[in-house]
Scaffold this motif. Sequence first.
Motif, PDB file in Angstrom:
ATOM      1  N   ARG A 825      -6.832 155.450 -73.855  1.00  0.00           N
ATOM      2  CA  ARG A 825      -8.275 155.207 -73.884  1.00  0.00           C
ATOM      3  C   ARG A 825      -8.523 153.785 -74.394  1.00  0.00           C
ATOM      4  NH1 ARG A 825     -10.934 160.005 -73.153  1.00  0.00           N
ATOM      5  NH2 ARG A 825      -9.712 161.894 -73.558  1.00  0.00           N
ATOM      6  N   ASP A 828     -14.887 150.026 -75.139  1.00  0.00           N
ATOM      7  CA  ASP A 828     -15.943 149.284 -74.448  1.00  0.00           C
ATOM      8  C   ASP A 828     -15.843 149.362 -72.926  1.00  0.00           C
ATOM      9  OD1 ASP A 828     -16.778 148.467 -76.977  1.00  0.00           O
ATOM     10  OD2 ASP A 828     -15.456 146.719 -76.922  1.00  0.00           O
ATOM     11  N   GLY A 829     -15.283 150.444 -72.395  1.00  0.00           N
ATOM     12  CA  GLY A 829     -15.199 150.600 -70.961  1.00  0.00           C
ATOM     13  C   GLY A 829     -14.291 149.590 -70.274  1.00  0.00           C
ATOM     14  N   ARG A 830     -13.361 148.985 -71.011  1.00  0.00           N
ATOM     15  CA  ARG A 830     -12.453 147.997 -70.419  1.00  0.00           C
ATOM     16  C   ARG A 830     -11.472 148.695 -69.471  1.00  0.00           C
ATOM     17  NH1 ARG A 830     -12.984 142.742 -72.821  1.00  0.00           N
ATOM     18  NH2 ARG A 830     -14.781 142.935 -74.207  1.00  0.00           N
ATOM     19  N   SER A 831     -10.962 147.931 -68.498  1.00  0.00           N
ATOM     20  CA  SER A 831     -10.011 148.466 -67.534  1.00  0.00           C
ATOM     21  C   SER A 831      -8.673 147.764 -67.677  1.00  0.00           C
ATOM     22  CB  SER A 831     -10.538 148.279 -66.103  1.00  0.00           C
ATOM     23  OG  SER A 831     -11.754 148.963 -65.932  1.00  0.00           O
ATOM     24  N   THR A 833      -5.270 145.958 -66.223  1.00  0.00           N
ATOM     25  CA  THR A 833      -4.927 145.116 -65.083  1.00  0.00           C
ATOM     26  C   THR A 833      -3.499 145.335 -64.615  1.00  0.00           C
ATOM     27  OG1 THR A 833      -4.313 143.338 -66.610  1.00  0.00           O
ATOM     28  CG2 THR A 833      -6.569 143.337 -65.776  1.00  0.00           C
ATOM     29  N   SER A 854      -9.081 153.569 -64.442  1.00  0.00           N
ATOM     30  CA  SER A 854     -10.531 153.636 -64.356  1.00  0.00           C
ATOM     31  C   SER A 854     -11.111 152.971 -65.597  1.00  0.00           C
ATOM     32  CB  SER A 854     -11.009 155.096 -64.252  1.00  0.00           C
ATOM     33  OG  SER A 854     -10.540 155.854 -65.368  1.00  0.00           O
ATOM     34  N   ARG A 855     -12.414 152.862 -65.643  1.00  0.00           N
ATOM     35  CA  ARG A 855     -13.047 152.205 -66.785  1.00  0.00           C
ATOM     36  C   ARG A 855     -12.775 152.980 -68.061  1.00  0.00           C
ATOM     37  NH1 ARG A 855     -16.942 148.452 -66.226  1.00  0.00           N
ATOM     38  NH2 ARG A 855     -17.993 149.219 -68.090  1.00  0.00           N
ATOM     39  N   GLY A 856     -12.138 152.330 -69.008  1.00  0.00           N
ATOM     40  CA  GLY A 856     -11.863 152.948 -70.296  1.00  0.00           C
ATOM     41  C   GLY A 856     -10.675 153.876 -70.329  1.00  0.00           C
ATOM     42  N   ARG A 857      -9.978 154.069 -69.191  1.00  0.00           N
ATOM     43  CA  ARG A 857      -8.881 155.045 -69.171  1.00  0.00           C
ATOM     44  C   ARG A 857      -7.723 154.544 -68.308  1.00  0.00           C
ATOM     45  NH1 ARG A 857     -10.243 160.690 -69.991  1.00  0.00           N
ATOM     46  NH2 ARG A 857      -8.843 161.232 -68.288  1.00  0.00           N
ATOM     47  N   SER A 877      -4.610 144.566 -70.596  1.00  0.00           N
ATOM     48  CA  SER A 877      -6.053 144.737 -70.468  1.00  0.00           C
ATOM     49  C   SER A 877      -6.745 143.574 -71.178  1.00  0.00           C
ATOM     50  CB  SER A 877      -6.505 146.063 -71.082  1.00  0.00           C
ATOM     51  OG  SER A 877      -7.904 146.213 -71.001  1.00  0.00           O
TER      52      SER A 877
END
Length: 892
Positions: A825, A828-831, A833, A854-857, A877
């Motif tokens: 997890r 801040d909704g980071r993804s 790379t 996905s965003r945040g996961r 990330s």
Amino acid sequence: MNAALRITVVALSGALLCAAFAFGHGRLRFEGRAARWEAPRSLEFSLDLRGSSDIADDSELDAVRRAFATWSAVPGADLRFREVGSGEDLRWQRIGQHSVAFDEEGTSGWFPPGSGIVAVTPVLVGTRADRATGELPILDADILFNGAEFRFATDGRAGAFDVQAVATHEIGHWLGFDHSACAAATMFPFVTPGQVALRTLFSDDEALARATYPAEVQHGEMRGSLLHADRRPLPGGHVVVVDAEGKTVASALSDVDGSFVVAGLLPGRYGAYADPLDGLVSRGELSIEFLPHVDFARTWLAVPGAQVLSAGGVVDLGTRSVARASSLDLADLSGSLPRIVRGANGAFDLVARGSALESGCELSVAGGGVVPDGATRAFGTTIARRFVLQEGAALGARDLVVRNASGVEAVLTAALELVPQAPLLERMEPARGGVEGGEIATVRGAHLEEIAEVRLGGALCEIVTRGASALVLRVPAGELGYADLEVLRASGESARLREAWLRGASPSIEHVFPRAGSTSGGTRVALSGGPFSTRVRATLEGQPIALQRFDATTLQLVLPPHASGAVAIELFDPLDPALALRASFTYVEARDPRLASIAPARGPIAGGMPVEVRGSDFALGARLFAGSDARSYRGGAEATDVDVASSGLLRARMPALPAIGRQTLLLELPDGRGAVLEDAFVAGAMLFEREKLSALWSGAGDDVHYVEWARGESVEVELVAEKGSGFAPILELVDARGAILRTLGDGSEQALRLRDYEIERTETYALRVRGASALIGAYTLQWRSNPRALQKKLEGTTENATASERTIAMEFEGRSGLELQALLRLPDGRSATAVRLFGPRGEIALDPRDLRLSRGRVQLRGQELSAAGTYRLEVDSPLPTGARWQASLRFR
């Protein structure tokens, strides 16, 4: 018998550092009396050399030594420390052995689960007071770090408490000092992970040391008494001494009768004010036995520079009444206490919280060199203003002051500290030398003029000359390999350059495989030799190639398409201009061979078993090796009777192998092309989980079967002899070094079972079956594990302060047959790379179908592990430094 009182000083999470059973401010007191060491010139301490499990290079021990040295260097204080009896068998409970240790298992009793205590300093004090001074003797003191619940570091990384900073604070308690309400002081009761500011003593700390342990030189003091407006004594008033420019110098609290003494002051021109304790520092942090009075407003006792203090002089400010209380209050800052870097920050914003911060209030910084840039913005409970740092502003701490329209002031004492620019390191010239040391080298960088200490690989360097952009030093002796360079200022700022110096032989390329590959590209090549630094880069005909670095001796890369013919792969290190390595490679107009499978996939370690190898693009003259290193593609034993039946089929006879377990196959063609198949063949009688092995007992010798287990697994082994066979087995569990860990059976039982055996080391174990008689019989053997025992919940913070993309790394133990499921997890909704998985034999290719980003996961599903050993999952990330992440690893 002389009785004794014990007091404990602790550091709490949220970075709270507080004392228990103390009285007053500045000095810890016991039943109304201060305590001190009777012989400060001969203070001894011992280090538990086991240190912290978070730090691999023993630098935490030197950090503690530097903390003691910091206190002994206080000008005008008579403190001398000597290290004695350090070792790995210290008992901190022993009276008279003043030890510093890391409690890694939580066995000391000072750190109950969930206590949040970072460090503790138990102090033992005698009850017979000195007749002349009335002070009690300190008999014993120890410092314990809570290594069971907290992470420690020596390089200032985020997410870990700095050893030297915490040690410097705790040594203050060790000397008998209480907390300070000056935010810039080492004895301030708050510190955060990654903060190194407490390494350096503030003038308030130094004044306290001089006052308590004075040298022959006499130092001055300012004294007086505080009263309320109605003439009542004012206990707990915070009296702050400032210099002629208004910068904070030292402080004290008034006693229960309102009297105060600020001692240990150097000659100079001073002023003083009284201010209520509130906001950041309260009774709980100072552990005083009376309630400080805070119902008054800031009151100047002497304006800055008004009082002249000579050496050994005393300034009596008399009895002063304080201003009446108002609703104006400046409680704390929004965010951590700022350290402003001179010459680097320019304009910056300060935001503070409090009450009655209404229109008409003005926020300012006392002490000069910091001027406002725009109007104050007040919002009732918060107040903000932009400031600009003037060129040449003097270093030191400054108060943050708010004044309302009526002229009433509230202050945060020493809330802002101006520090020099952090040192920057670029390279060492030259970058290599011998293990015996003695070379003269130049360190290039910036802001190096105030460097007090240089260490290379943990060893102290002799500084020959200093300059703003260069340090010339004499290199100390050390071990083979790369060493990190670290520079340290007396003010606490430090910088580190990884792998700055190489001791021993120069890097070289010793082996290349394969030596040739297809013009269409995609050939994976291993270069081995070294030692290679983490900065090594590769080019092909001047074009950069991405490198995968396994360790200091092995590099792998994937080559791009290229025309046929010979080329050169070149390696270079940007910090070692003298390094230029070349490896020859040949592009050919043919496809690279591929290994797909081997049958049978198991066989005796002694070799001789015929096998069939399938794949593609085989050629006559091919050579087959088994047991090669899966990273460097070196070594291995060559198979015999190799027959290339077709381009997709090869028959051979397996060679004798040096070890049991999974073996990597390597195929080499006459033109230099090659292929690798990792963990393709199992040597020895390997028994896999839940596999039921039926065997005959001949009585001629022991039967040995091999298993792979991971550290932390809870396993069960069952052996059952067939009834009526006359065979009564004995089962032995043997580790990789031949040591017998457990023995089951006494030669009279038909069934043996080992239940819930916890594995302490990841490796290949042997299950050795012995018989109590020589009768022929039969038995079955099987084992199973509880993979839930390996499941982990991890969390941490990003630590790399310079990279644009942070790498989150998670290490865990695994073995063949386990299936990994991972969930990470991100804040801040980071993804993510990129996601990479490394096993004991190198990087493992991840199936994109099993990877969900996905965003945040980040979710990895159903990844089968192929060997016993340590695995590392890396996720890239774009996270800010200090961002927290959480992960869950499951196995089945």
